[in-house]
Design an enzyme around this catalytic site. Sequence first.
Site, PDB file in Angstrom:
ATOM      1  N   ASP A 191      -3.833  -9.583  -2.743  1.00  0.00           N
ATOM      2  CA  ASP A 191      -2.824  -8.446  -2.414  1.00  0.00           C
ATOM      3  C   ASP A 191      -3.311  -9.209  -0.883  1.00  0.00           C
ATOM      4  OD1 ASP A 191      -2.451  -5.477  -3.666  1.00  0.00           O
ATOM      5  OD2 ASP A 191      -2.591  -5.608  -1.431  1.00  0.00           O
ATOM      6  N   ILE A 192      -1.726  -8.442  -0.337  1.00  0.00           N
ATOM      7  CA  ILE A 192      -1.389  -8.632   1.330  1.00  0.00           C
ATOM      8  C   ILE A 192      -2.022  -7.552   2.022  1.00  0.00           C
ATOM      9  CG2 ILE A 192       0.538  -8.972   2.976  1.00  0.00           C
ATOM     10  CD1 ILE A 192       2.464  -9.939   0.626  1.00  0.00           C
ATOM     11  N   GLU A 225       3.363  -5.645  -3.702  1.00  0.00           N
ATOM     12  CA  GLU A 225       2.555  -7.094  -2.605  1.00  0.00           C
ATOM     13  C   GLU A 225       1.129  -7.501  -3.416  1.00  0.00           C
ATOM     14  OE1 GLU A 225       0.904  -4.102  -2.988  1.00  0.00           O
ATOM     15  OE2 GLU A 225      -0.290  -4.615  -1.385  1.00  0.00           O
TER      16      GLU A 225
HETATM   17  N1  LIG Z   1       9.311  -4.840   1.705  1.00  0.00           N
HETATM   18  C1  LIG Z   1       9.245  -4.807   0.225  1.00  0.00           C
HETATM   19  N2  LIG Z   1       7.655  -3.853  -0.046  1.00  0.00           N
HETATM   20  C2  LIG Z   1       7.156  -3.452  -1.120  1.00  0.00           C
HETATM   21  C3  LIG Z   1       7.463  -4.323  -2.236  1.00  0.00           C
HETATM   22  N3  LIG Z   1       7.004  -3.954  -3.272  1.00  0.00           N
HETATM   23  C4  LIG Z   1       5.767  -2.680  -2.698  1.00  0.00           C
HETATM   24  N4  LIG Z   1       6.395  -2.665  -1.874  1.00  0.00           N
HETATM   25  C5  LIG Z   1       5.234  -2.030  -0.354  1.00  0.00           C
HETATM   26  O1  LIG Z   1       4.126  -1.992  -0.831  1.00  0.00           O
HETATM   27  C6  LIG Z   1       2.638  -1.009   0.359  1.00  0.00           C
HETATM   28  C7  LIG Z   1       1.838  -1.234  -0.248  1.00  0.00           C
HETATM   29  O2  LIG Z   1       0.950  -0.491   0.556  1.00  0.00           O
HETATM   30  P1  LIG Z   1      -0.278  -0.025  -0.090  1.00  0.00           P
HETATM   31  O3  LIG Z   1      -0.518  -0.376  -1.627  1.00  0.00           O
HETATM   32  O4  LIG Z   1      -0.696   1.267   0.387  1.00  0.00           O
HETATM   33  O5  LIG Z   1      -1.320  -0.875   0.291  1.00  0.00           O
HETATM   34  P2  LIG Z   1      -1.088  -1.802   1.736  1.00  0.00           P
HETATM   35  O6  LIG Z   1      -0.643  -1.174   2.725  1.00  0.00           O
HETATM   36  O7  LIG Z   1      -1.199  -3.151   1.380  1.00  0.00           O
HETATM   37  O8  LIG Z   1      -3.099  -1.693   2.297  1.00  0.00           O
HETATM   38  P3  LIG Z   1      -4.316  -2.616   1.256  1.00  0.00           P
HETATM   39  O9  LIG Z   1      -3.386  -2.857   0.302  1.00  0.00           O
HETATM   40  O10 LIG Z   1      -5.098  -1.446   1.519  1.00  0.00           O
HETATM   41  O11 LIG Z   1      -4.946  -3.424   2.598  1.00  0.00           O
HETATM   42  C8  LIG Z   1       3.939   0.260  -0.219  1.00  0.00           C
HETATM   43  O12 LIG Z   1       4.772   0.611   1.340  1.00  0.00           O
HETATM   44  C9  LIG Z   1       5.177  -0.555  -0.751  1.00  0.00           C
HETATM   45  O13 LIG Z   1       6.623   0.680  -0.603  1.00  0.00           O
HETATM   46  C10 LIG Z   1       8.600  -5.200  -2.264  1.00  0.00           C
HETATM   47  O14 LIG Z   1       8.667  -5.746  -2.977  1.00  0.00           O
HETATM   48  N5  LIG Z   1       9.122  -4.896  -1.462  1.00  0.00           N
END
Ligand SMILES: Nc1nc2c(ncn2[C@@H]2O[C@H](COP(=O)(O)OP(=O)(O)OP(=O)(O)O)[C@@H](O)[C@H]2O)c(=O)[nH]1
Length: 333
Positions: free
Chosen positions: A196-197, A239
Amino acid sequence: MTTPNIQVDLKDFHWMLEMIQTIDVGLIVLDKQYNIQTWNTFMEAHSGLRPDQAQGKNIFTLFPALPETWLRNKVDTVFMLNNRSFTTWEQRPHVFKFRNYRPITGMAEYMYQNMTIIPLRSLTGDISHVSLILYDVTDVAINKMQLEKANTELSQVSRTDGLTQLNNRRYWEERAEQEYNRNLRTKQPCSMVMFDIDHFKRVNDTYGHLAGDQVIRQTAAILKETMRNTDIAGRYGGEEFVVILIDTSQENALVFCERLRKHIEESVVQWENEAIKFTISLGVCELHEQFSNYQVWLEKADNALYKSKEGGRNRTTKAQLVTPPNPSTESGN
Ligand SMILES: Nc1nc2c(ncn2[C@@H]2O[C@H](COP(=O)(O)OP(=O)(O)OP(=O)(O)O)[C@@H](O)[C@H]2O)c(=O)[nH]1
């Protein structure tokens, strides 16, 4: 002077010849030596050879491109068994390599053909000739092939994630279940990685959603470069990514994870005037026979990923197969 009955017979015969000449199928009569006896207008129009140029000639001499062994087999069987035979364009698309001039199916260079081979009885009752009837089925063939192509593309689209071109979650889970079943049987090592990013929300919030999309695309591209062709990768969620590493033990999977993590850490996404740097957290778990289904395997990898997040991110954690003893019950309180 001819009698009325003979006149009727001759008229019928004349009509028959007329029809054979103009009918929109190819008609050829061959003797046992494969010499052409009849050659109708269809054959003339498509081969460019008039009946007087074809009659009496050996068909294989006249058409060296004919599939001789295959056609001899078919025709000899018809002579021997006195049975009709039918061949389709799917078995052999172009028996005679005639160019296709149909306007609608102009994309086909050559005419697709079905063919019937009919035994012909002589006046003495033996099978002395065969008739080849050639049908132009280019329209049918092209329609069927286009439909098949569209279906293949559709099924490809339904399995693929649009942003990354990786397997989508639904199809990846199908593949994960297959691998679970296959590896339990073969007992080959096989590992699952979930990653996961890190702080991805910040990327979106700071640079915008389109920049976030580009980060996801780049992550997928680095993943594809790092894994083997046989590994099965998918975009599991926004992500979040998953990979099944075929024939790979947990130790080797750890090496893969660290290589992937470093490649991503070193990469940069250029977005407008910004250089975006990012990291990933990973969890890895080798398939174990104690897992009752593939979801348990996935859950173990997910728990390991959670540990990486908890431990500070940008790292890989191995799954715990056996639940560690609870410290509060251990302490003897
Ligand atoms: N640009 C983009 N954002 C996405 C997509 N799918 C999900 N997201 C975003 O990915 C983010 C995931 O955030 P979180 O689940 O809080 O995780 P995080 O910020 O990576 O934090 P940690 O995983 O705890 O490191 C959210 O803001 C979603 O809106 C996509 O296809 N494109």
